[in-house]
Write a protein that holds these residues in place. Structure first.
Motif, mmCIF file in Angstrom:
data_model
loop_
_atom_site.group_PDB
_atom_site.id
_atom_site.type_symbol
_atom_site.label_atom_id
_atom_site.label_comp_id
_atom_site.label_asym_id
_atom_site.label_seq_id
_atom_site.Cartn_x
_atom_site.Cartn_y
_atom_site.Cartn_z
ATOM 1 N N MET A 119 0.812 -1.133 0.184
ATOM 2 C CA MET A 119 -0.245 0.072 -0.100
ATOM 3 C C MET A 119 0.890 1.302 0.005
ATOM 4 N N MET A 122 2.307 1.805 -3.220
ATOM 5 C CA MET A 122 1.515 2.012 -4.467
ATOM 6 C C MET A 122 0.945 3.568 -4.178
ATOM 7 N N THR A 123 1.252 4.188 -3.022
ATOM 8 C CA THR A 123 0.454 5.483 -2.910
ATOM 9 C C THR A 123 1.541 6.525 -2.755
ATOM 10 N N ILE A 124 2.372 6.722 -1.822
ATOM 11 C CA ILE A 124 3.401 7.590 -1.411
ATOM 12 C C ILE A 124 4.343 8.136 -2.565
ATOM 13 N N HIS A 126 3.541 8.405 -5.476
ATOM 14 C CA HIS A 126 2.825 8.983 -6.700
ATOM 15 C C HIS A 126 2.049 10.073 -5.854
ATOM 16 N N ARG A 129 -1.919 10.300 -5.614
ATOM 17 C CA ARG A 129 -2.527 9.445 -4.944
ATOM 18 C C ARG A 129 -2.287 9.593 -3.298
ATOM 19 N N PHE A 130 -0.995 9.932 -3.262
ATOM 20 C CA PHE A 130 -0.576 10.269 -1.598
ATOM 21 C C PHE A 130 -1.610 11.468 -1.263
ATOM 22 N N HIS A 131 -1.535 12.391 -2.038
ATOM 23 C CA HIS A 131 -2.479 13.745 -1.722
ATOM 24 C C HIS A 131 -3.752 13.253 -1.266
ATOM 25 N N MET A 133 -4.883 10.155 -0.551
ATOM 26 C CA MET A 133 -4.717 9.394 1.051
ATOM 27 C C MET A 133 -4.774 10.453 1.928
ATOM 28 N N CYS A 192 7.888 13.100 -5.006
ATOM 29 C CA CYS A 192 6.703 12.661 -5.094
ATOM 30 C C CYS A 192 5.929 12.929 -3.741
#
Length: 429
Positions: A119, A122-124, A126, A129-131, A133, A192
């Protein structure tokens, strides 16, 4: 250190590299005094020397290794403080990479740990995606008591006040120098997590470089340096990010040319400077990666190379604040840059102070503060206490992880380049 690898084992290039590193260790113990986790626990297995012993056993006799070995390797921050101290030149960080890769095979992680790392991977890396989240974290906190410990830690580490997502890095852009003929042309790694956590850092970086006569290019394809995924075992994801960055930057190098590749997050800079090693076995990328590593500079290096005296302005009230300088591990140990940022701040007119035990990590270390929250919180408390005791008004640091880990309303932490931007006509950070 004496090793006993078989000829068959030494036919593996990774084992051969590890053997060469292991045999340099003379067990002197100098590393224990500068290892943040050993200072905290006093457990030899939480020291570089102890972990080197564990990794030798792991690589020589994997059948004898238990999950306890993983526990102590996972608790390593990868801060490289031991490498600064080591009189024998033990390449601990690359040995750690080999050891962690091997332990994932010998003692596989549990499902929960694997999912958490997947997880994060796959998020941080990008920014978008991180924003997103970060925005959903407020809802997640309502259910935090029902969540696993690591998910609770992740939610606690996310800021409650969320800035706008930094648009720099979302598309290919050129930011021209303030003067007609630029003295240098550089590529900036927009990053990122930094784009989601603090959009002002890239803006300050570009303003300062433009004032100094530097043209700045940003390539959207280089969305992440690969460091975070590389260090948590998401190897394929890391290599994908690295190849994307290399391809984009190589195109610029072979096009209009590039004088340097600039990183303003020192964790990213340390990673890019290591591309030559990471990609050494990839025939399609090895040569390009080595060239890019040689071109990479921390933002403080290029500012120091050019000089800032001509752009610095006096303070409006004649007084500039006292700043404590937090030397990020990836900068002082990973890149061996410690004095340059402080010198720049002093030349910009600030009174700069250093905290006690400035060589010890703050506990951020990528996503270490999520995966190892107890240790990270203890290291954070130790670091904050030493920074507060300097009596400074602000803290300057060169890495977004440290900034996010240490920032507090009582003692704001901002990037070094933001203070230089302020001192040369930019907004107050």
């Amino acid at each position: 250190m004496q090793t006993h690898f078989s000829l068959e084992q030494l036919s593996d290039p990774k084992i051969k590299e590890a053997n060469d590193i292991l045999r340099k260790c003379v067990h002197c113990g100098f590393c224990t005094a500068t290892c943040p986790t050993f200072v905290e626990t006093g457990d030899e297995r939480d020291s570089p020397r102890g972990r080197i012993w564990l990794m030798r056993e792991l690589l020589e006799s994997p059948e004898t290794v238990s999950k306890d070995t993983r526990h102590h390797l996972d608790r390593c921050l990868g801060c490289q403080s031991c490498m600064t101290t080591c009189p024998s030149g033990v390449d601990y960080v690359h040995l750690l990479d080999i050891g962690r890769e091997k332990i994932d095979i010998v003692a596989p992680r549990g499902l929960g740990d694997k999912l958490m790392r997947r997880m994060l991977g796959m998020t941080i890396p990008h920014a978008g995606r991180f924003h997103m989240m970060m925005r959903f974290a407020g809802i997640g906190r309502l259910f935090a008591p029902l969540m696993p410990r690591q998910l609770q830690a992740a939610l606690n580490k996310l800021p409650r006040t969320i800035p706008k997502l930094d648009v720099i890095g979302s598309q290919n852009e050129i930011f021209p120098a303030d003067q007609q003929q630029p003295i240098k042309r550089v590529v900036l790694l927009a990053g990122c997590a930094q784009r989601a956590l603090d959009p002002d850092i890239n803006r300050s970086t570009i303003r300062v470089l433009n004032r100094l006569g530097v043209e700045v290019v940003v390539r959207a394809e280089a969305h992440c340096c690969g460091a975070l995924t590389h260090h948590i075992g998401e190897t394929e994801s890391a290599l994908k990010s690295i190849r994307l960055a290399i391809d984009a930057w190589d195109e610029e190098i072979n096009g209009q040319g590039v004088d340097a590749i600039i990183a303003n997050a020192s964790g990213c800079g340390t990673m890019v400077k290591d591309y030559g090693h990471v990609m050494a076995d990839d025939p399609a990328y090895a040569a390009k990666a080595k060239h890019i590593s040689a071109l990479c500079k921390d933002v403080s290096e290029i500012i120091d190379d050019i000089g800032i005296d001509d752009i610095i302005r006096p303070a409006e009230d004649g007084v500039k604040p006292v700043i404590a300088y937090h030397s990020a591990c990836s900068l002082q140990h990973g890149q061996k840059i410690h004095d340059v940022p402080q010198s720049l701040l002093r030349r910009a007119g600030f009174d700069v102070r250093q905290p006690v035990n400035g060589h010890l990590c703050c506990g951020s270390a990528g996503v270490y503060n999520i995966l190892q929250p107890d240790m990270a919180d203890n290291l954070k408390a130790r670091k904050k206490d030493s920074l507060i005791k300097t009596g400074a008004d602000y803290v300057a640091a060169g890495n977004i992880g440290c900034i996010a880990q240490l920032n507090d309303t009582d003692l704001p932490v901002r990037h070094t380049v933001q203070f230089i931007d302020w001192a040369s006509g930019g907004p107050k950070p």
